[in-house]
Design a protein around this motif. Structure first.
Motif, PDB file in Angstrom:
ATOM      1  N   TYR A 299     -68.974  -8.984 -85.499  1.00 27.22           N
ATOM      2  CA  TYR A 299     -68.050  -9.854 -86.236  1.00 27.22           C
ATOM      3  C   TYR A 299     -67.248  -9.044 -87.255  1.00 27.22           C
ATOM      4  O   TYR A 299     -66.039  -9.249 -87.409  1.00 27.22           O
ATOM      5  CB  TYR A 299     -68.847 -10.956 -86.928  1.00 27.22           C
ATOM      6  CG  TYR A 299     -68.007 -11.818 -87.834  1.00 27.22           C
ATOM      7  CD1 TYR A 299     -67.096 -12.735 -87.312  1.00 27.22           C
ATOM      8  CD2 TYR A 299     -68.125 -11.713 -89.226  1.00 27.22           C
ATOM      9  CE1 TYR A 299     -66.319 -13.525 -88.152  1.00 27.22           C
ATOM     10  CE2 TYR A 299     -67.353 -12.496 -90.068  1.00 27.22           C
ATOM     11  CZ  TYR A 299     -66.453 -13.401 -89.522  1.00 27.22           C
ATOM     12  OH  TYR A 299     -65.679 -14.174 -90.354  1.00 27.22           O
ATOM     13  N   VAL A 306     -68.264 -16.737 -79.644  1.00 24.46           N
ATOM     14  CA  VAL A 306     -68.074 -18.179 -79.522  1.00 24.46           C
ATOM     15  C   VAL A 306     -69.100 -18.771 -78.563  1.00 24.46           C
ATOM     16  O   VAL A 306     -69.659 -18.082 -77.708  1.00 24.46           O
ATOM     17  CB  VAL A 306     -66.646 -18.512 -79.034  1.00 24.46           C
ATOM     18  CG1 VAL A 306     -65.607 -17.987 -80.010  1.00 24.46           C
ATOM     19  CG2 VAL A 306     -66.402 -17.940 -77.640  1.00 24.46           C
ATOM     20  N   GLN A 379     -72.601 -20.524 -85.420  1.00 24.73           N
ATOM     21  CA  GLN A 379     -71.623 -20.589 -84.328  1.00 24.73           C
ATOM     22  C   GLN A 379     -72.036 -21.600 -83.259  1.00 24.73           C
ATOM     23  O   GLN A 379     -71.298 -21.819 -82.296  1.00 24.73           O
ATOM     24  CB  GLN A 379     -71.460 -19.214 -83.677  1.00 24.73           C
ATOM     25  CG  GLN A 379     -70.949 -18.119 -84.598  1.00 24.73           C
ATOM     26  CD  GLN A 379     -69.578 -18.441 -85.164  1.00 24.73           C
ATOM     27  OE1 GLN A 379     -69.444 -18.764 -86.340  1.00 24.73           O
ATOM     28  NE2 GLN A 379     -68.564 -18.396 -84.331  1.00 24.73           N
TER      29      GLN A 379
END
Length: 489
Positions: A299, A306, A379
């Protein structure tokens, strides 16, 4: 040592060489049920591979701690024997005789399915296979009918017992060959039942409420349709479950991307060349093909992680244009033993594609600390039902110990793509600037405003320079550079 003694030693060694004598049992493609090696057992809880309630097959046969379920076995065995509506003792005896004769004919084939020799006499082995096989057949038939169970049903009002017994049926050491179940099912089920569904189809229905890992809906549908009317191609129940997890298509990340148009390719090469000259190297370069940065590191390098589709298999992971897509998984206490037994099933035979073994390595690389678990949880990729985030990190860390990764590694192409993106100087510094200057709206507004001020200041300086060097009559008398001056400047 005397010559005669040397000769005796040589003769003894020659007699023991397997290549020079007829094999007692073949180590061929039929071997599919293994005893888990003690090294694998040492890095996990003992209960991961050992049944809690019921022994199936020869590996745990005779275990004193599992004898309490013998009455439960006999109850569901009688369920299987009375499926044809023959409830009298003579009919049941005749049917049971047919079952015994059927398994007797399969004895050699059954023994060849086990990696280790079965030290049971023929009579004892056949009796065990008949009891265990009819128990499973009766269990599947019983719970495949939507009607209230009778009070005498040993599992009807015992949810803990039913759940633990169900998971016992999915342990690698607790398997019997699928062809044993098929043979007994065809003898005991009515023609109407056999025409409607196979033993494999009944197995799908029995386990569906216990398996919460995403499975590809198309794969599952195709398997269930095939299992309605065709003999199952599975080696045992765990093998059948493993095949339901397989992705619909193979991982495409290892394939070469389509060539870019010449102009875009030239532009990309130019940008990379300029970036190599102007931008310093990232501090963390990854050059080993079986290594990938953790979720939080990815990240920070600008890679988006995702949540994938719940309609796909949990193995269907992909990377494209800076986006790593991972299907969501729910982590609970049952996931660790399930994954370990699926991995063990792959570890002992190279005839299996190492899907779950590869997944274990992928998750071991992706999750290093509790921060990684927390990030993936935010997430929507990991649902943590274990408690602390660190417990999930520890589970995946232990999951890959003592595991041998065969070839091909299923996610090798994904690792290559991720590392190529991660190691790019341009991508790294884009992510760095984004984190530093565009991390929140106020910082973004300040940067934009500062950029505007810098632009106007530069423009004013350029215009004043032009005024200084050019004759005044060359410039428009109406132009005044002070219009660019801001109130406080």
């Amino acid at each position: 040592m005397a010559g005669s003694e040397v000769s005796l030693v040589i003769d003894d060694l020659i007699a023991r060489l397997p290549k020079l004598k007829a094999p007692t049992r073949p180590w061929g493609s039929q071997v599919c049920i293994y005893k888990v090696h003690e090294k694998l057992q040492a890095v996990s809880s003992p209960s991961v591979y050992k049944p809690a309630l019921v022994s199936i097959g020869p590996i745990h046969y005779g275990d004193e701690n599992l004898k309490g379920t013998q009455d439960c076995k006999l109850y569901y065995m009688s369920e299987a024997l009375t499926q044809r509506g023959m409830n009298d003792i003579n009919s049941t005896t005749a049917l049971l005789q047919k079952c015994v004769e059927s398994i007797e004919k399969l004895e050699k084939r059954i023994r060849d399915c086990y990696a280790e020799p079965i030290h049971l006499e023929s009579k004892e082995l056949v009796e065990m296979m008949v009891i265990d096989g009819l128990f499973i057949v009766g269990l599947f038939q019983h719970f495949g009918v939507e009607q209230p169970p009778p009070d005498e049903d040993p599992l009807a009002h015992n949810p803990w017992g039913r759940q633990n017994l169900t998971w016992d049926l999915l342990l690698l050491e607790n398997q019997i060959p699928m062809f044993v179940l098929e043979s007994l099912y065809k003898l005991t089920a009515s023609e109407e039942q056999q025409n409607a569904k196979t033993i494999g189809y009944l197995s799908h229905g029995f386990f569906k409420n216990y398996i919460h890992f995403p499975r590809d809906k198309v794969v599952l549908k195709n398997m269930k349709e095939a299992d309605k009317h065709e003999d199952t191609p599975y080696k045992h129940l765990l093998d059948q479950l493993a095949q339901t997890f397989h992705p619909l298509t193979d991982n495409k990340d290892g394939e070469a991307p389509p060539p870019l148009p010449p102009l875009r390719r030239a532009l990309r090469v130019t940008i990379k060349f300029i970036a190599r000259i102007l931008l310093p190297k990232p501090k963390t370069l990854h050059t080993t093909r079986l290594y990938m940065a953790s979720a939080t590191q990815l990240y920070q390098a600008g890679i988006k992680i995702v949540k994938g589709s719940t309609e796909a298999s949990f193995l269907d992971i992909s990377f494209n244009d800076g986006v790593l897509t991972i299907p969501p998984v729910g982590i609970n206490a049952r996931i660790d033993p399930l994954l370990r037994n699926l991995i063990a099933n792959e570890q002992f035979s190279d005839r299996y594609t190492e899907y779950v073994t590869s997944y274990a390595l992928f998750m071991d690389r992706l999750i290093v600390t509790e921060k990684d678990v927390e990030f993936l949880s935010n997430q929507g990729i990991v649902t943590n039902n274990l408690g602390r985030f660190q417990e999930v990190a520890d589970m995946f860390s232990r999951l890959h110990r003592e595991i041998v990764l065969g070839t091909p590694f299923y996610y090798l192409g994904t690792f290559d793509r991720v590392n190529k993106y991660y190691n790019s100087r341009l991508n790294f510094w884009k992510a760095h600037l984004k984190r530093k200057y565009f991390s929140n709206p106020w910082v973004t507004i300040a940067v934009i405003f500062g950029g505007i001020i810098l632009f106007l200041s530069s423009l004013k300086t350029i215009i004043q320079t032009i005024q200084f060097y050019l004759p005044k009559d060359k410039l428009s008398a109406e132009f005044n550079p002070n219009v660019l001056k801001l109130g406080y400047y």
